[in-house]
Design a protein around this motif. Sequence first.
Motif, PDB file in Angstrom:
ATOM      1  N   GLY A  34       0.800  -1.222   0.000  1.00 52.81           N
ATOM      2  CA  GLY A  34       0.000   0.000   0.000  1.00 52.81           C
ATOM      3  C   GLY A  34       0.826   1.261   0.000  1.00 52.81           C
ATOM      4  O   GLY A  34       0.532   2.218  -0.733  1.00 52.81           O
ATOM      5  N   THR A  35       1.890   1.270   0.804  1.00 61.12           N
ATOM      6  CA  THR A  35       2.749   2.459   0.883  1.00 61.12           C
ATOM      7  C   THR A  35       3.523   2.657  -0.413  1.00 61.12           C
ATOM      8  O   THR A  35       3.654   3.784  -0.914  1.00 61.12           O
ATOM      9  CB  THR A  35       3.733   2.313   2.057  1.00 61.12           C
ATOM     10  N   GLY A  36       4.006   1.551  -0.980  1.00 62.40           N
ATOM     11  CA  GLY A  36       4.797   1.636  -2.211  1.00 62.40           C
ATOM     12  C   GLY A  36       3.989   2.112  -3.394  1.00 62.40           C
ATOM     13  O   GLY A  36       4.455   2.956  -4.183  1.00 62.40           O
ATOM     14  N   ILE A  37       2.778   1.592  -3.554  1.00 64.05           N
ATOM     15  CA  ILE A  37       1.977   1.995  -4.719  1.00 64.05           C
ATOM     16  C   ILE A  37       1.561   3.458  -4.595  1.00 64.05           C
ATOM     17  O   ILE A  37       1.460   4.170  -5.598  1.00 64.05           O
ATOM     18  CB  ILE A  37       0.743   1.078  -4.891  1.00 64.05           C
ATOM     19  N   LEU A  38       1.359   3.925  -3.355  1.00 65.02           N
ATOM     20  CA  LEU A  38       1.029   5.341  -3.172  1.00 65.02           C
ATOM     21  C   LEU A  38       2.206   6.229  -3.566  1.00 65.02           C
ATOM     22  O   LEU A  38       2.008   7.272  -4.209  1.00 65.02           O
ATOM     23  CB  LEU A  38       0.631   5.598  -1.719  1.00 65.02           C
ATOM     24  N   SER A  39       3.429   5.820  -3.212  1.00 69.09           N
ATOM     25  CA  SER A  39       4.604   6.614  -3.594  1.00 69.09           C
ATOM     26  C   SER A  39       4.730   6.703  -5.110  1.00 69.09           C
ATOM     27  O   SER A  39       5.054   7.767  -5.658  1.00 69.09           O
ATOM     28  CB  SER A  39       5.866   6.000  -2.985  1.00 69.09           C
ATOM     29  N   ILE A  40       4.445   5.608  -5.803  1.00 71.18           N
ATOM     30  CA  ILE A  40       4.515   5.599  -7.273  1.00 71.18           C
ATOM     31  C   ILE A  40       3.454   6.500  -7.877  1.00 71.18           C
ATOM     32  O   ILE A  40       3.713   7.271  -8.816  1.00 71.18           O
ATOM     33  CB  ILE A  40       4.374   4.159  -7.797  1.00 71.18           C
ATOM     34  N   LEU A  41       2.251   6.432  -7.335  1.00 70.40           N
ATOM     35  CA  LEU A  41       1.152   7.249  -7.863  1.00 70.40           C
ATOM     36  C   LEU A  41       1.412   8.740  -7.660  1.00 70.40           C
ATOM     37  O   LEU A  41       1.082   9.556  -8.524  1.00 70.40           O
ATOM     38  CB  LEU A  41      -0.167   6.846  -7.203  1.00 70.40           C
ATOM     39  N   LEU A  42       1.991   9.083  -6.517  1.00 73.52           N
ATOM     40  CA  LEU A  42       2.306  10.494  -6.282  1.00 73.52           C
ATOM     41  C   LEU A  42       3.411  10.961  -7.217  1.00 73.52           C
ATOM     42  O   LEU A  42       3.390  12.109  -7.693  1.00 73.52           O
ATOM     43  CB  LEU A  42       2.724  10.701  -4.823  1.00 73.52           C
ATOM     44  N   TYR A  43       4.366  10.090  -7.496  1.00 73.05           N
ATOM     45  CA  TYR A  43       5.462  10.464  -8.400  1.00 73.05           C
ATOM     46  C   TYR A  43       4.976  10.608  -9.833  1.00 73.05           C
ATOM     47  O   TYR A  43       5.505  11.434 -10.592  1.00 73.05           O
ATOM     48  CB  TYR A  43       6.574   9.423  -8.321  1.00 73.05           C
ATOM     49  N   THR A  44       3.992   9.809 -10.232  1.00 77.38           N
ATOM     50  CA  THR A  44       3.465   9.854 -11.607  1.00 77.38           C
ATOM     51  C   THR A  44       2.135  10.595 -11.672  1.00 77.38           C
ATOM     52  O   THR A  44       1.401  10.444 -12.655  1.00 77.38           O
ATOM     53  CB  THR A  44       3.282   8.426 -12.147  1.00 77.38           C
ATOM     54  N   PHE A  45       1.806  11.371 -10.653  1.00 73.24           N
ATOM     55  CA  PHE A  45       0.535  12.101 -10.608  1.00 73.24           C
ATOM     56  C   PHE A  45       0.379  12.962 -11.864  1.00 73.24           C
ATOM     57  O   PHE A  45       1.312  13.685 -12.245  1.00 73.24           O
ATOM     58  CB  PHE A  45       0.491  12.985  -9.364  1.00 73.24           C
ATOM     59  N   PRO A  46      -0.766  12.887 -12.539  1.00 69.98           N
ATOM     60  CA  PRO A  46      -0.934  13.597 -13.821  1.00 69.98           C
ATOM     61  C   PRO A  46      -0.788  15.108 -13.724  1.00 69.98           C
ATOM     62  O   PRO A  46      -0.390  15.755 -14.692  1.00 69.98           O
ATOM     63  CB  PRO A  46      -2.367  13.217 -14.242  1.00 69.98           C
ATOM     64  N   PHE A  47      -1.097  15.674 -12.565  1.00 70.60           N
ATOM     65  CA  PHE A  47      -1.054  17.124 -12.400  1.00 70.60           C
ATOM     66  C   PHE A  47      -0.100  17.452 -11.253  1.00 70.60           C
ATOM     67  O   PHE A  47      -0.518  17.673 -10.114  1.00 70.60           O
ATOM     68  CB  PHE A  47      -2.455  17.666 -12.141  1.00 70.60           C
ATOM     69  N   GLN A  48       1.178  17.497 -11.571  1.00 66.86           N
ATOM     70  CA  GLN A  48       2.213  17.678 -10.559  1.00 66.86           C
ATOM     71  C   GLN A  48       2.193  19.093  -9.985  1.00 66.86           C
ATOM     72  O   GLN A  48       1.828  20.060 -10.661  1.00 66.86           O
ATOM     73  CB  GLN A  48       3.585  17.401 -11.164  1.00 66.86           C
ATOM     74  N   PHE A 336      -9.429  10.080 -18.415  1.00 69.01           N
ATOM     75  CA  PHE A 336      -8.693   9.073 -17.661  1.00 69.01           C
ATOM     76  C   PHE A 336      -7.686   9.722 -16.709  1.00 69.01           C
ATOM     77  O   PHE A 336      -7.470   9.224 -15.596  1.00 69.01           O
ATOM     78  CB  PHE A 336      -7.976   8.116 -18.616  1.00 69.01           C
ATOM     79  N   LEU A 337      -7.065  10.809 -17.130  1.00 65.86           N
ATOM     80  CA  LEU A 337      -6.084  11.471 -16.277  1.00 65.86           C
ATOM     81  C   LEU A 337      -6.749  12.091 -15.048  1.00 65.86           C
ATOM     82  O   LEU A 337      -6.241  11.976 -13.928  1.00 65.86           O
ATOM     83  CB  LEU A 337      -5.332  12.536 -17.068  1.00 65.86           C
ATOM     84  N   VAL A 338      -7.900  12.737 -15.246  1.00 57.97           N
ATOM     85  CA  VAL A 338      -8.623  13.326 -14.117  1.00 57.97           C
ATOM     86  C   VAL A 338      -9.147  12.231 -13.196  1.00 57.97           C
ATOM     87  O   VAL A 338      -9.072  12.341 -11.964  1.00 57.97           O
ATOM     88  CB  VAL A 338      -9.785  14.213 -14.620  1.00 57.97           C
ATOM     89  N   LEU A 339      -9.676  11.157 -13.788  1.00 63.05           N
ATOM     90  CA  LEU A 339     -10.153  10.040 -12.981  1.00 63.05           C
ATOM     91  C   LEU A 339      -9.009   9.434 -12.169  1.00 63.05           C
ATOM     92  O   LEU A 339      -9.169   9.104 -10.982  1.00 63.05           O
ATOM     93  CB  LEU A 339     -10.779   8.973 -13.875  1.00 63.05           C
ATOM     94  N   GLY A 340      -7.845   9.302 -12.784  1.00 65.57           N
ATOM     95  CA  GLY A 340      -6.676   8.792 -12.072  1.00 65.57           C
ATOM     96  C   GLY A 340      -6.279   9.700 -10.923  1.00 65.57           C
ATOM     97  O   GLY A 340      -5.892   9.230  -9.847  1.00 65.57           O
ATOM     98  N   ALA A 341      -6.380  11.021 -11.143  1.00 67.14           N
ATOM     99  CA  ALA A 341      -6.047  11.977 -10.086  1.00 67.14           C
ATOM    100  C   ALA A 341      -7.035  11.871  -8.927  1.00 67.14           C
ATOM    101  O   ALA A 341      -6.646  11.912  -7.751  1.00 67.14           O
ATOM    102  CB  ALA A 341      -6.042  13.392 -10.661  1.00 67.14           C
ATOM    103  N   ILE A 342      -8.308  11.717  -9.243  1.00 66.28           N
ATOM    104  CA  ILE A 342      -9.335  11.582  -8.202  1.00 66.28           C
ATOM    105  C   ILE A 342      -9.113  10.309  -7.392  1.00 66.28           C
ATOM    106  O   ILE A 342      -9.170  10.323  -6.149  1.00 66.28           O
ATOM    107  CB  ILE A 342     -10.746  11.575  -8.833  1.00 66.28           C
TER     108      ILE A 342
END
Length: 380
Positions: A34-48, A336-342
Motif C-alpha cells: 500500500g505504501t509503495g503503490i502510493l509513492s509511485i502514484l504520487l510520483y506519476t501524478f498527472p497534475f504535478q 482518464f487522467l482526471v479520474l486517475g487523479a481523483i
Amino acid sequence: MSDSATVAEKPAGKRVPKEIIRHFTPSWFSVNMGTGILSILLYTFPFQFYGLPTIALVLYISNAVIFSIFFIITCLRYIMFPSIFQLMMKHSAQSLFIGTLPMGLTTITNFTILAISGKYEWGMNLAFVLWCIQFVFTMFSCIAVPFYIIVHHNHQLESMNGTWLLPIVPAVVTGASGGLLANHIDEHRGFIVLIISYITMGMGLCLALSIISIYFYRLAVHNLPPKEVIISSFLPLGPLGQGAFGMIQLGSASQRLLGDKYIMGLGNTAYGVGFLASLILWGYGVWYLCVAVFSVGITVKQRIPFNMGWWGLTFPLGVFTSATVAIGGVLDSMFFLVLGAILTCILVVIWLSVMAKTLQGVFSGEMFYAPCLTPVVLNT
C-alpha cells in the motif's frame, strides 16, 4: 477455559520481543504494498505541483526501510522458530499472504526504475537485481503455495474470498514490473526480461482470471463474504488493474526491443494488442470495483473489524489507478487522467486512515497475532 488458551488470546504486544517476532505473519508486507503503490502514484501524478515528488521520494525511502525491517524480522522468525514455517504453509489463510512479500518488493523496484535509475548509474543495476529477487519469491508464491492449497489445505467454496488471489497476483505484478524494466534497461538484458515477463504475466493473469470466475460463482451461490474478510472484495482489482498496466508496459517494451525482428511488425502489434487488452481488463476492473464498493457499503452497518486485511483497500485500488493513468497517457485523454487523479486522492485518504489504525494496533499489541500458532499454544 484453560490457562494455555487464555495465553493464546492475549495480544502479542504484552509479551517479550521474542514473542512479537514469533507472531510476525507474512501479511505485514501488505503495508509495503500500500505504501509503495502510493509513492509511485504520487510520483506519476498527472497534475504535478511543487513538493509532490519529494513527498513521493520520502514515502519510497520509508517503504524501503520498513520492508528491510519486516524482511529481517521474517528471517529471524523462521531461524529462531523453524517449525513455524511448515505451520504457516499448511495454514489455509496465513500461507496465502506469502505473495505480499514479492508484491511489496515490486513497488520498491518500480519506483527505483522510474525515479532513481535515470539519475544514478547504479540505479538501473539495483532495479535489475531487485527484479530478479522478486521474481524468485514470485515463483515460490505461485508454485509452492498452490501446491499446499491443493495437497494440505481444506478449502470450501462457501468460505472462499478474494485472498485466494494473493499467491497468484505476484506473477501479474512481476510481469508488469518486468515490462517497465525492459523499457529502460539495455537491450540485451531487456530482451531476456521481456520474454520472461510475458511468460510470467501469462501464468499469473490466466490463473487470476480463473480464480475471479470461481469467486463470482461463490458470490452468486453463497452471498457476500463475512464481515471479517469483506475488504477482500477489492482484491480482484489487483490482477485486473496491474494486468491492464502491465500489458501497456510489455507492449511498449516490445515496440522498443522487438520492432520488426522475428516477425514483421511484431513490436507494433504487441503494443496495439497489449493496449486493447488493457482496456478490456480495465473495464472488467470497473465492474469489480462497483461490486466491492457495494459489498463493503452493505456490510459496514455490521461494524467491520479492523485487521491487516484492510490494506487490501490500498494496493488493488492503487494498481487500478496506475492503469487508469497509463491509459490516459496513451490516449492523451483528460477523462482518464482526471479520474486517475481523483482515485489517487481517495487512496491518500484511505492510506492515512489504514496506517493510523495499524499504528494504533501496533502500540496496543493487537496486530501481533498469528492464527497458525494457536493450536501449538493450546497444546503446550
